[in-house]
Design a protein around this motif. Structure first.
Motif, PDB file in Angstrom:
ATOM      1  N   THR A   1      12.239   5.897  -0.855  1.00  0.00           N
ATOM      2  CA  THR A   1      12.774   7.142  -0.311  1.00  0.00           C
ATOM      3  C   THR A   1      12.615   8.287  -1.304  1.00  0.00           C
ATOM      4  O   THR A   1      12.211   9.402  -0.937  1.00  0.00           O
ATOM      5  CB  THR A   1      14.246   6.949   0.083  1.00  0.00           C
ATOM      6  OG1 THR A   1      14.325   5.883   1.043  1.00  0.00           O
ATOM      7  CG2 THR A   1      14.828   8.209   0.692  1.00  0.00           C
ATOM      8  N   THR A   2      12.920   8.030  -2.566  1.00  0.00           N
ATOM      9  CA  THR A   2      12.719   9.053  -3.600  1.00  0.00           C
ATOM     10  C   THR A   2      11.259   9.503  -3.633  1.00  0.00           C
ATOM     11  O   THR A   2      10.956  10.707  -3.608  1.00  0.00           O
ATOM     12  CB  THR A   2      13.106   8.496  -4.978  1.00  0.00           C
ATOM     13  OG1 THR A   2      14.451   8.037  -4.943  1.00  0.00           O
ATOM     14  CG2 THR A   2      12.949   9.558  -6.057  1.00  0.00           C
ATOM     15  N   LEU A   3      10.373   8.523  -3.705  1.00  0.00           N
ATOM     16  CA  LEU A   3       8.941   8.845  -3.804  1.00  0.00           C
ATOM     17  C   LEU A   3       8.390   9.450  -2.523  1.00  0.00           C
ATOM     18  O   LEU A   3       7.433  10.230  -2.562  1.00  0.00           O
ATOM     19  CB  LEU A   3       8.166   7.583  -4.180  1.00  0.00           C
ATOM     20  CG  LEU A   3       8.433   7.027  -5.583  1.00  0.00           C
ATOM     21  CD1 LEU A   3       7.791   5.653  -5.750  1.00  0.00           C
ATOM     22  CD2 LEU A   3       7.905   7.992  -6.655  1.00  0.00           C
TER      23      LEU A   3
ATOM     24  N   LEU B   1      10.950   7.863 -12.652  1.00  0.00           N
ATOM     25  CA  LEU B   1      10.496   6.553 -12.161  1.00  0.00           C
ATOM     26  C   LEU B   1       9.041   6.310 -12.545  1.00  0.00           C
ATOM     27  O   LEU B   1       8.680   5.227 -13.030  1.00  0.00           O
ATOM     28  CB  LEU B   1      10.672   6.495 -10.644  1.00  0.00           C
ATOM     29  CG  LEU B   1      10.158   5.237  -9.936  1.00  0.00           C
ATOM     30  CD1 LEU B   1      10.865   3.996 -10.465  1.00  0.00           C
ATOM     31  CD2 LEU B   1      10.359   5.369  -8.432  1.00  0.00           C
ATOM     32  N   ARG B   2       8.198   7.315 -12.364  1.00  0.00           N
ATOM     33  CA  ARG B   2       6.784   7.170 -12.745  1.00  0.00           C
ATOM     34  C   ARG B   2       6.647   6.901 -14.243  1.00  0.00           C
ATOM     35  O   ARG B   2       5.849   6.064 -14.656  1.00  0.00           O
ATOM     36  CB  ARG B   2       6.005   8.428 -12.370  1.00  0.00           C
ATOM     37  CG  ARG B   2       5.710   8.559 -10.900  1.00  0.00           C
ATOM     38  CD  ARG B   2       4.650   9.628 -10.618  1.00  0.00           C
ATOM     39  NE  ARG B   2       4.452   9.702  -9.181  1.00  0.00           N
ATOM     40  CZ  ARG B   2       5.194  10.448  -8.374  1.00  0.00           C
ATOM     41  NH1 ARG B   2       6.156  11.199  -8.870  1.00  0.00           N
ATOM     42  NH2 ARG B   2       4.974  10.441  -7.068  1.00  0.00           N
TER      43      ARG B   2
ATOM     44  N   GLY C   1       0.813  -1.213   0.000  1.00  0.00           N
ATOM     45  CA  GLY C   1       0.000   0.000   0.000  1.00  0.00           C
ATOM     46  C   GLY C   1       0.844   1.258   0.000  1.00  0.00           C
ATOM     47  O   GLY C   1       0.513   2.246  -0.670  1.00  0.00           O
ATOM     48  N   LEU C   2       1.949   1.244   0.749  1.00  0.00           N
ATOM     49  CA  LEU C   2       2.822   2.414   0.811  1.00  0.00           C
ATOM     50  C   LEU C   2       3.396   2.746  -0.561  1.00  0.00           C
ATOM     51  O   LEU C   2       3.431   3.918  -0.963  1.00  0.00           O
ATOM     52  CB  LEU C   2       3.951   2.156   1.813  1.00  0.00           C
ATOM     53  CG  LEU C   2       5.031   3.241   1.904  1.00  0.00           C
ATOM     54  CD1 LEU C   2       4.434   4.571   2.327  1.00  0.00           C
ATOM     55  CD2 LEU C   2       6.146   2.802   2.859  1.00  0.00           C
ATOM     56  N   PHE C   3       3.829   1.739  -1.297  1.00  0.00           N
ATOM     57  CA  PHE C   3       4.385   2.019  -2.616  1.00  0.00           C
ATOM     58  C   PHE C   3       3.332   2.656  -3.523  1.00  0.00           C
ATOM     59  O   PHE C   3       3.618   3.625  -4.237  1.00  0.00           O
ATOM     60  CB  PHE C   3       4.930   0.736  -3.258  1.00  0.00           C
ATOM     61  CG  PHE C   3       5.753   0.993  -4.478  1.00  0.00           C
ATOM     62  CD1 PHE C   3       7.083   1.350  -4.380  1.00  0.00           C
ATOM     63  CD2 PHE C   3       5.193   0.917  -5.748  1.00  0.00           C
ATOM     64  CE1 PHE C   3       7.846   1.614  -5.512  1.00  0.00           C
ATOM     65  CE2 PHE C   3       5.940   1.179  -6.887  1.00  0.00           C
ATOM     66  CZ  PHE C   3       7.272   1.527  -6.768  1.00  0.00           C
ATOM     67  N   ALA C   4       2.101   2.121  -3.484  1.00  0.00           N
ATOM     68  CA  ALA C   4       1.034   2.688  -4.310  1.00  0.00           C
ATOM     69  C   ALA C   4       0.717   4.116  -3.900  1.00  0.00           C
ATOM     70  O   ALA C   4       0.483   4.988  -4.744  1.00  0.00           O
ATOM     71  CB  ALA C   4      -0.213   1.815  -4.220  1.00  0.00           C
ATOM     72  N   LEU C   5       0.700   4.387  -2.594  1.00  0.00           N
ATOM     73  CA  LEU C   5       0.431   5.739  -2.102  1.00  0.00           C
ATOM     74  C   LEU C   5       1.493   6.715  -2.580  1.00  0.00           C
ATOM     75  O   LEU C   5       1.181   7.793  -3.119  1.00  0.00           O
ATOM     76  CB  LEU C   5       0.389   5.725  -0.566  1.00  0.00           C
ATOM     77  CG  LEU C   5       0.305   7.091   0.123  1.00  0.00           C
ATOM     78  CD1 LEU C   5      -1.080   7.712  -0.069  1.00  0.00           C
ATOM     79  CD2 LEU C   5       0.640   6.972   1.611  1.00  0.00           C
TER      80      LEU C   5
ATOM     81  N   ALA D   1      14.900  19.380  -6.062  1.00  0.00           N
ATOM     82  CA  ALA D   1      14.640  19.351  -7.506  1.00  0.00           C
ATOM     83  C   ALA D   1      15.143  18.055  -8.124  1.00  0.00           C
ATOM     84  O   ALA D   1      14.487  17.460  -8.987  1.00  0.00           O
ATOM     85  CB  ALA D   1      15.300  20.554  -8.177  1.00  0.00           C
ATOM     86  N   ALA D   2      16.322  17.585  -7.674  1.00  0.00           N
ATOM     87  CA  ALA D   2      16.859  16.328  -8.190  1.00  0.00           C
ATOM     88  C   ALA D   2      15.974  15.141  -7.795  1.00  0.00           C
ATOM     89  O   ALA D   2      15.751  14.215  -8.589  1.00  0.00           O
ATOM     90  CB  ALA D   2      18.282  16.125  -7.682  1.00  0.00           C
ATOM     91  N   ILE D   3      15.479  15.170  -6.576  1.00  0.00           N
ATOM     92  CA  ILE D   3      14.567  14.115  -6.110  1.00  0.00           C
ATOM     93  C   ILE D   3      13.316  14.082  -6.974  1.00  0.00           C
ATOM     94  O   ILE D   3      12.870  13.016  -7.420  1.00  0.00           O
ATOM     95  CB  ILE D   3      14.200  14.327  -4.628  1.00  0.00           C
ATOM     96  CG1 ILE D   3      15.401  14.040  -3.726  1.00  0.00           C
ATOM     97  CG2 ILE D   3      13.010  13.447  -4.231  1.00  0.00           C
ATOM     98  CD1 ILE D   3      15.182  14.428  -2.270  1.00  0.00           C
ATOM     99  N   ARG D   4      12.775  15.237  -7.240  1.00  0.00           N
ATOM    100  CA  ARG D   4      11.522  15.293  -7.994  1.00  0.00           C
ATOM    101  C   ARG D   4      11.739  14.873  -9.447  1.00  0.00           C
ATOM    102  O   ARG D   4      10.875  14.242 -10.050  1.00  0.00           O
ATOM    103  CB  ARG D   4      10.906  16.679  -7.892  1.00  0.00           C
ATOM    104  CG  ARG D   4      10.635  17.086  -6.421  1.00  0.00           C
ATOM    105  CD  ARG D   4       9.456  17.989  -6.281  1.00  0.00           C
ATOM    106  NE  ARG D   4       8.223  17.315  -6.649  1.00  0.00           N
ATOM    107  CZ  ARG D   4       7.045  17.909  -6.744  1.00  0.00           C
ATOM    108  NH1 ARG D   4       6.956  19.214  -6.506  1.00  0.00           N
ATOM    109  NH2 ARG D   4       5.957  17.251  -7.075  1.00  0.00           N
ATOM    110  N   ARG D   5      12.890  15.174 -10.004  1.00  0.00           N
ATOM    111  CA  ARG D   5      13.204  14.707 -11.364  1.00  0.00           C
ATOM    112  C   ARG D   5      13.285  13.182 -11.385  1.00  0.00           C
ATOM    113  O   ARG D   5      12.756  12.531 -12.292  1.00  0.00           O
ATOM    114  CB  ARG D   5      14.518  15.316 -11.855  1.00  0.00           C
ATOM    115  CG  ARG D   5      14.415  16.739 -12.346  1.00  0.00           C
ATOM    116  CD  ARG D   5      15.647  17.144 -13.153  1.00  0.00           C
ATOM    117  NE  ARG D   5      16.875  17.010 -12.384  1.00  0.00           N
ATOM    118  CZ  ARG D   5      17.386  17.978 -11.615  1.00  0.00           C
ATOM    119  NH1 ARG D   5      16.754  19.151 -11.510  1.00  0.00           N
ATOM    120  NH2 ARG D   5      18.513  17.782 -10.963  1.00  0.00           N
ATOM    121  N   GLN D   6      13.947  12.623 -10.370  1.00  0.00           N
ATOM    122  CA  GLN D   6      14.090  11.162 -10.337  1.00  0.00           C
ATOM    123  C   GLN D   6      12.722  10.496 -10.123  1.00  0.00           C
ATOM    124  O   GLN D   6      12.448   9.451 -10.725  1.00  0.00           O
ATOM    125  CB  GLN D   6      15.071  10.741  -9.238  1.00  0.00           C
ATOM    126  CG  GLN D   6      15.359   9.252  -9.247  1.00  0.00           C
ATOM    127  CD  GLN D   6      16.775   8.928  -8.812  1.00  0.00           C
ATOM    128  OE1 GLN D   6      17.678   9.761  -8.888  1.00  0.00           O
ATOM    129  NE2 GLN D   6      16.987   7.698  -8.346  1.00  0.00           N
TER     130      GLN D   6
END
Length: 523
Positions: free
Chosen positions: A462-464, A507-508, A379-383, A498-503
């Motif tokens: 962690t990224t997400l 991924l999405r 569930g956490l991954f989907a969230l 910003a780097a996190i959000r790009r990654q």
């Protein structure tokens, strides 16, 4: 012309209750039971083979028990009639049998609670519905407790119901001086792991069940899952044996390790009783009384017993009340605006994430995962990814042997995905890979690193997680129970964020590109 059949008692696959109100005045001379197996119940969501087999095998055991009493049971086996749906099968038999009345306990699924009475109206047969006394709390009781509340919290409901039922109470106060012992129930295993665990009581298939397994393996060959280890309890005697086994061997350490995970260990100290409870092979009062008795006799500590009682008396009753109060609108809740498709690997288990791979393959093979795997891995991954809530709900409903909609839907949409906007839980269950590292050994053998949010070794959780906080900052930054998480977000340098959000975006995109499931109906 006077009908020769007085009552046709309709029994659904999750209503295998020997003490059902539908049987209160049953007269074998004038009444009969009606049950049907239909393909639609296995394919409306692409159910795993273990889930299909559990329902069919338990239904056939119930049928044979009623016939042994000398009762007439009109049973429509899957391979013996042409009707694709319950509604079609019922309509055909009402035309042929012409009962004066159909009697039923209220269906546990909103869809069937609407469609089955409608079939009776269309065919001119009276429909009479009786309450489901399997549960502690009926819809009227829950409505009285809910009152004008806009938000519904388990803790308040649980205390109210414990007081009313006198469970783990010392007069007007809870035994042990506390309503819950969560602080003592968050243990994880050290590097040596759980050690030698008592294997749960198994119930090897008898001849009748082996016939069901063969039917499922042939008729539903394209569905995920394995049947070679099928060993679930399928009647009350087996369910009570499973209960006794849990109380004796696993309840004492259930509380301490109820949130722990370990690679390749599906059962740990969990009860495996949810199947028997949700098919109504076991009465929840019997289960609660057995746990309380274990504490009274000094066999299990109060933190283990209270934690288990809270799941049965508290959470199970709570989610059922919310389901009936909020349906059908509950099904379309999407407060966080999540629209990502379900990743394809949810149907295969083919992922490099060790925790996800273990939980998914276990789920697809056995039709089972314990509650922390469901909530804080799957569930956490989907969230965090932002999967459309209805898609992850349908997946959960399809894959688990204990999944019936009244209990599964609120757990997934309300608790796991926060799709109801906080009516059910006060904050989203959002966490990074460090939570999984703390509660399991999965990270030790994984190529990803839970403390890294960017780069080739970054843990997708962690990224997400950080991306989730950034995407929903406006909603939660001032929330009293989540402010600390968003304060940590504010300390991130803008370049790092910003780097996190790009990654996260990359991924999405990669997951969406391969999101068409290998199993399941093509939509």
């Amino acid at each position: 012309m006077k009908a020769s059949l007085r009552h046709l008692v309709l029994v659904l696959g999750d209503q295998l209750d020997r003490g059902s109100a539908a049987f209160d005045d049953f007269d074998p001379a004038t009444d009969a039971v009606w049950m049907a197996e239909v393909a639609h119940e296995a394919t409306q969501v692409w159910s795993t083979q273990p889930r299909i087999a559990v329902f069919l095998a338990a239904m056939r055991a119930f049928r044979d028990e009623l016939r042994a009493r000398g009762w007439t049971v009109h049973y429509r086996a899957l391979d013996e009639h042409p009707h694709p749906t319950l509604e079609a099968a019922l309509a055909a038999d009402l035309a042929a049998l012409r009962p004066a009345k159909v009697l039923a306990v209220k269906p546990g699924e909103w869809r069937l609670a609407q469609s089955l009475p409608a079939i009776c109206r269309e065919t001119g047969v009276a429909w009479a519905e009786r309450p489901d006394r399997h549960f502690y709390c009926d819809a009227d009781d829950f409505e009285a407790w809910a009152g004008k509340r806009r938000e519904f919290r388990l803790e308040l409901f649980y205390r109210w119901l414990r007081k009313r039922e006198g469970v783990l109470m010392d007069g007007k106060e809870p035994v042990g001086g506390q309503w819950n012992f969560d602080a003592a129930n968050r243990g994880s295993f050290d590097r040596r792991g759980p050690g030698l665990l008592p294997a749960p009581r198994a119930f090897p298939p008898d001849e009748r069940t082996r016939g069901v397994l063969a039917l499922v393996a042939t008729r539903f060959a394209s569905h995920p899952g394995r049947l070679d280890g099928f060993d679930w309890p399928l009647d009350p005697a087996q369910a009570r044996a499973a209960l006794d086994d849990f109380i004796r061997h696993r309840l004492p350490l259930f509380g301490r390790y109820q949130d722990a995970m370990w690679e390749g260990e599906p059962w740990l100290y969990h009860s495996r009783l949810s199947v028997a409870l949700n098919l109504k092979l076991l009465d929840p009062r019997e289960v609660v009384q057995a746990a309380v008795r274990a504490w009274e006799q000094g066999h299990a500590p109060i933190e283990a017993v209270e934690g288990f009682v809270r799941q049965v008396l508290g959470w199970r009753e709570f989610v059922r009340g919310l389901y009936w109060k909020r349906m059908p609108g509950f099904l379309d809740d999407n407060a966080l605006g999540a629209e990502e498709p379900l990743p394809a690997f949810f149907w295969t288990g083919d992922t490099d994430l060790a925790c996800l791979r273990d939980a998914l393959r276990q789920t697809l093979d056995l039709g089972y995962a314990h509650h922390i795997q469901r909530l804080m891995v799957l569930g956490l991954f989907a969230l965090l990814l932002g999967v459309r809530p209805r898609a992850i709900h349908e997946w959960f409903l399809a894959v688990y042997v204990d999944a019936v909609e009244w209990v599964e839907l609120p757990n997934v949409l309300g608790m796991s995905q926060y799709a109801d906007g906080g009516r059910m839980v006060s904050k989203p269950y959002a966490a990074s890979g460090k939570y999984i590292q703390r509660m399991s050994n999965h990270c030790a053998g994984c190529r990803f690193r839970p403390d890294e949010a960017t780069g080739p070794r970054a843990c997708p959780y962690t990224t997400l997680y950080w991306d989730f906080l950034a995407r929903h900052e406006a909603r939660f930054a001032r929330h009293p129970r989540t402010a600390l998480q968003w304060t940590h977000l504010g300390r991130k340098p803008s370049e790092e964020l910003a780097a996190i959000r790009r990654q996260a975006t990359e991924l999405r995109a990669a997951l969406a590109a391969g999101s068409r499931p290998e199993h399941g109906p093509k939509r």
